[in-house]
Design a protein around this motif. Structure first.
Motif, mmCIF file in Angstrom:
data_model
loop_
_atom_site.group_PDB
_atom_site.id
_atom_site.type_symbol
_atom_site.label_atom_id
_atom_site.label_comp_id
_atom_site.label_asym_id
_atom_site.label_seq_id
_atom_site.Cartn_x
_atom_site.Cartn_y
_atom_site.Cartn_z
ATOM 1 N N GLY A 68 -5.021 -4.209 3.455
ATOM 2 C CA GLY A 68 -5.844 -3.734 2.410
ATOM 3 C C GLY A 68 -7.169 -2.912 2.838
ATOM 4 N N GLY A 125 0.736 -1.115 0.106
ATOM 5 C CA GLY A 125 -0.044 0.027 0.088
ATOM 6 C C GLY A 125 0.902 1.285 -0.074
ATOM 7 N N LEU A 163 -7.178 -5.291 -4.855
ATOM 8 C CA LEU A 163 -6.460 -4.961 -3.740
ATOM 9 C C LEU A 163 -6.419 -6.479 -2.890
#
Length: 80
Positions: free
Chosen positions: A66, A38, A57
């Motif tokens: 996530g 991320g 994701l």
């Protein structure tokens, strides 16, 4: 709302899964970029002028997971 690019971001720390998803998307003429975390994805966004149209994701990521990344993206209008 953010400016959207015609690209899909694939965020997964498992390189083989990210590669397979990108290959599948390319097979139907969809551009995709992959990111292993991320943080990497968010860092890239700060360097570009637009957001992806969609994000695929992984739920369990190192660092920002996530769900947290989804919370951060929600106000942008990007489909997650």
């Amino acid at each position: 709302m953010a400016t959207l690019n015609k690209i899909v971001a694939v965020i997964d720390d498992d390189e083989s899964i990210a590669r397979a998803i990108k290959r599948l998307l390319r097979s139907v003429a969809i551009k995709a970029e992959s990111f292993s975390s991320g943080e990497e994805f968010l860092g890239t966004l700060s360097l570009t002028s637009g957001w992806p149209a969609c994000v695929i994701l992984d739920y369990e990521l190192p660092g920002i997971d996530g769900l947290e990344l989804q919370r951060r993206l929600a106000p942008t209008g990007v489909a997650v």
